[in-house]
Design a protein around this motif. Structure first.
Motif, PDB file in Angstrom:
ATOM      1  N   PHE A 140      -6.093  18.023   4.935  1.00 33.59           N
ATOM      2  CA  PHE A 140      -6.685  17.752   3.624  1.00 33.59           C
ATOM      3  C   PHE A 140      -6.747  16.244   3.365  1.00 33.59           C
ATOM      4  N   TYR A 141      -5.647  15.554   3.611  1.00 28.93           N
ATOM      5  CA  TYR A 141      -5.602  14.112   3.347  1.00 28.93           C
ATOM      6  C   TYR A 141      -6.303  13.296   4.431  1.00 28.93           C
ATOM      7  N   GLY A 142      -6.713  13.941   5.517  1.00 29.41           N
ATOM      8  CA  GLY A 142      -7.411  13.226   6.583  1.00 29.41           C
ATOM      9  C   GLY A 142      -6.488  12.517   7.548  1.00 29.41           C
ATOM     10  N   PHE A 143      -5.233  12.937   7.608  1.00 30.84           N
ATOM     11  CA  PHE A 143      -4.286  12.326   8.540  1.00 30.84           C
ATOM     12  C   PHE A 143      -4.631  12.713   9.978  1.00 30.84           C
ATOM     13  N   ILE A 203       0.817  -1.214   0.000  1.00 34.14           N
ATOM     14  CA  ILE A 203       0.000   0.000   0.000  1.00 34.14           C
ATOM     15  C   ILE A 203       0.857   1.274   0.000  1.00 34.14           C
ATOM     16  N   MET A 204       2.000   1.243   0.668  1.00 29.95           N
ATOM     17  CA  MET A 204       2.895   2.400   0.700  1.00 29.95           C
ATOM     18  C   MET A 204       3.446   2.679  -0.700  1.00 29.95           C
ATOM     19  N   GLU A 205       3.850   1.649  -1.388  1.00 33.32           N
ATOM     20  CA  GLU A 205       4.354   1.805  -2.751  1.00 33.32           C
ATOM     21  C   GLU A 205       3.268   2.310  -3.692  1.00 33.32           C
ATOM     22  N   GLN A 206       2.044   1.852  -3.498  1.00 29.19           N
ATOM     23  CA  GLN A 206       0.925   2.318  -4.324  1.00 29.19           C
ATOM     24  C   GLN A 206       0.676   3.808  -4.110  1.00 29.19           C
ATOM     25  N   ALA A 207       0.728   4.240  -2.855  1.00 28.85           N
ATOM     26  CA  ALA A 207       0.505   5.651  -2.541  1.00 28.85           C
ATOM     27  C   ALA A 207       1.606   6.524  -3.152  1.00 28.85           C
ATOM     28  N   ILE A 208       2.848   6.079  -3.023  1.00 30.29           N
ATOM     29  CA  ILE A 208       3.972   6.832  -3.602  1.00 30.29           C
ATOM     30  C   ILE A 208       3.850   6.872  -5.122  1.00 30.29           C
ATOM     31  N   HIS A 209       3.458   5.752  -5.719  1.00 24.81           N
ATOM     32  CA  HIS A 209       3.267   5.693  -7.172  1.00 24.81           C
ATOM     33  C   HIS A 209       2.164   6.679  -7.607  1.00 24.81           C
ATOM     34  N   LYS A 210       1.075   6.739  -6.844  1.00 31.15           N
ATOM     35  CA  LYS A 210      -0.018   7.667  -7.160  1.00 31.15           C
ATOM     36  C   LYS A 210       0.473   9.111  -7.099  1.00 31.15           C
ATOM     37  N   LEU A 211       1.200   9.460  -6.043  1.00 33.77           N
ATOM     38  CA  LEU A 211       1.724  10.816  -5.901  1.00 33.77           C
ATOM     39  C   LEU A 211       2.659  11.175  -7.060  1.00 33.77           C
ATOM     40  N   LEU A 259       5.455  12.652   5.845  1.00 28.24           N
ATOM     41  CA  LEU A 259       4.453  12.264   6.834  1.00 28.24           C
ATOM     42  C   LEU A 259       4.244  10.753   6.869  1.00 28.24           C
ATOM     43  N   PHE A 260       4.535  10.066   5.762  1.00 28.20           N
ATOM     44  CA  PHE A 260       4.440   8.604   5.748  1.00 28.20           C
ATOM     45  C   PHE A 260       5.365   7.993   6.805  1.00 28.20           C
ATOM     46  N   ASN A 261       6.471   8.655   7.110  1.00 27.76           N
ATOM     47  CA  ASN A 261       7.404   8.150   8.123  1.00 27.76           C
ATOM     48  C   ASN A 261       6.791   8.148   9.508  1.00 27.76           C
ATOM     49  N   GLU A 262       5.828   9.054   9.753  1.00 25.06           N
ATOM     50  CA  GLU A 262       5.176   9.115  11.058  1.00 25.06           C
ATOM     51  C   GLU A 262       4.169   7.997  11.242  1.00 25.06           C
ATOM     52  N   ASP A 263       3.430   7.678  10.172  1.00 28.15           N
ATOM     53  CA  ASP A 263       2.381   6.670  10.288  1.00 28.15           C
ATOM     54  C   ASP A 263       2.108   6.077   8.904  1.00 28.15           C
ATOM     55  N   GLU A 264       2.329   4.811   8.745  1.00 29.17           N
ATOM     56  CA  GLU A 264       2.147   4.164   7.446  1.00 29.17           C
ATOM     57  C   GLU A 264       0.681   4.063   7.045  1.00 29.17           C
ATOM     58  N   SER A 265      -0.235   4.231   7.990  1.00 29.28           N
ATOM     59  CA  SER A 265      -1.659   4.174   7.651  1.00 29.28           C
ATOM     60  C   SER A 265      -2.093   5.370   6.797  1.00 29.28           C
ATOM     61  N   TYR A 266      -1.271   6.416   6.756  1.00 25.12           N
ATOM     62  CA  TYR A 266      -1.581   7.579   5.918  1.00 25.12           C
ATOM     63  C   TYR A 266      -1.646   7.198   4.444  1.00 25.12           C
ATOM     64  N   ALA A 267      -0.933   6.159   4.063  1.00 22.20           N
ATOM     65  CA  ALA A 267      -0.902   5.739   2.663  1.00 22.20           C
ATOM     66  C   ALA A 267      -2.296   5.375   2.159  1.00 22.20           C
ATOM     67  N   GLU A 268      -3.109   4.761   3.003  1.00 20.21           N
ATOM     68  CA  GLU A 268      -4.477   4.401   2.612  1.00 20.21           C
ATOM     69  C   GLU A 268      -5.293   5.637   2.251  1.00 20.21           C
TER      70      GLU A 268
END
Length: 144
Positions: free
Chosen positions: A88-91, A3-11, A35-44
């Motif tokens: 904005f991203y809901g983090f 999921i992290m790779e998918q989020a980075i790919h989308k960005l 911010l992904f370093n703080e919490d990997e759930s942000y990727a979703e």
């Protein structure tokens, strides 16, 4: 791909496809990655369709324009930018309750309205000064 790779790919894909404001979108991309370093759930949350770099930038621009008052330029401090992006991203925090595409209505402050003076037509032009040297001028270099 996790999921992290998918989020980075989308960005990265959004940034590659962007034709305008690439510098701003690149900065937002970097903040989200940080911010992904703080919490990997942000990727979703990044993978949600409504969350795009362009929409995040429009949200930031909307907030900056709304807060600028009578200034002619806008600026957002880095910590404020990070907070806006996180919301904005809901983090964290509450989501924004405005449409960033709506135009901000700027009002002219009362003090500025009082300073406005209507232009008037001048009746006649002033003659140009004579091209001769004034008689009361002293020459320091021996010229006459």
């Amino acid at each position: 791909m996790d999921i992290m790779e998918q989020a980075i790919h989308k960005l990265d894909t959004e940034l590659d496809k962007a034709t305008e404001d690439r510098g701003y979108l690149g900065a937002i991309n970097q903040i989200v990655r940080m911010l992904f370093n703080e919490d990997e759930s942000y990727a979703e949350k990044v993978l949600e369709e409504k969350h795009t770099l362009e929409h995040a930038y429009k949200t930031m621009r909307h907030i900056a324009q709304k807060n600028r008052g009578s200034a002619s330029c806008v600026c957002i401090a880095p910590d404020e930018a990070q907070d806006i992006i996180g919301r904005f991203y809901g983090f964290w925090g509450d989501p924004f309750d405005f449409d960033p595409d709506e135009k901000i209505k700027q009002t002219i402050p009362a003090a500025a309205k009082q300073r406005l003076i209507p232009a008037t037509k001048k009746d006649k032009l002033m003659p140009l000064p004579a091209a001769s040297k004034p008689t009361d001028q002293i020459s320091l270099f021996g010229e006459v």
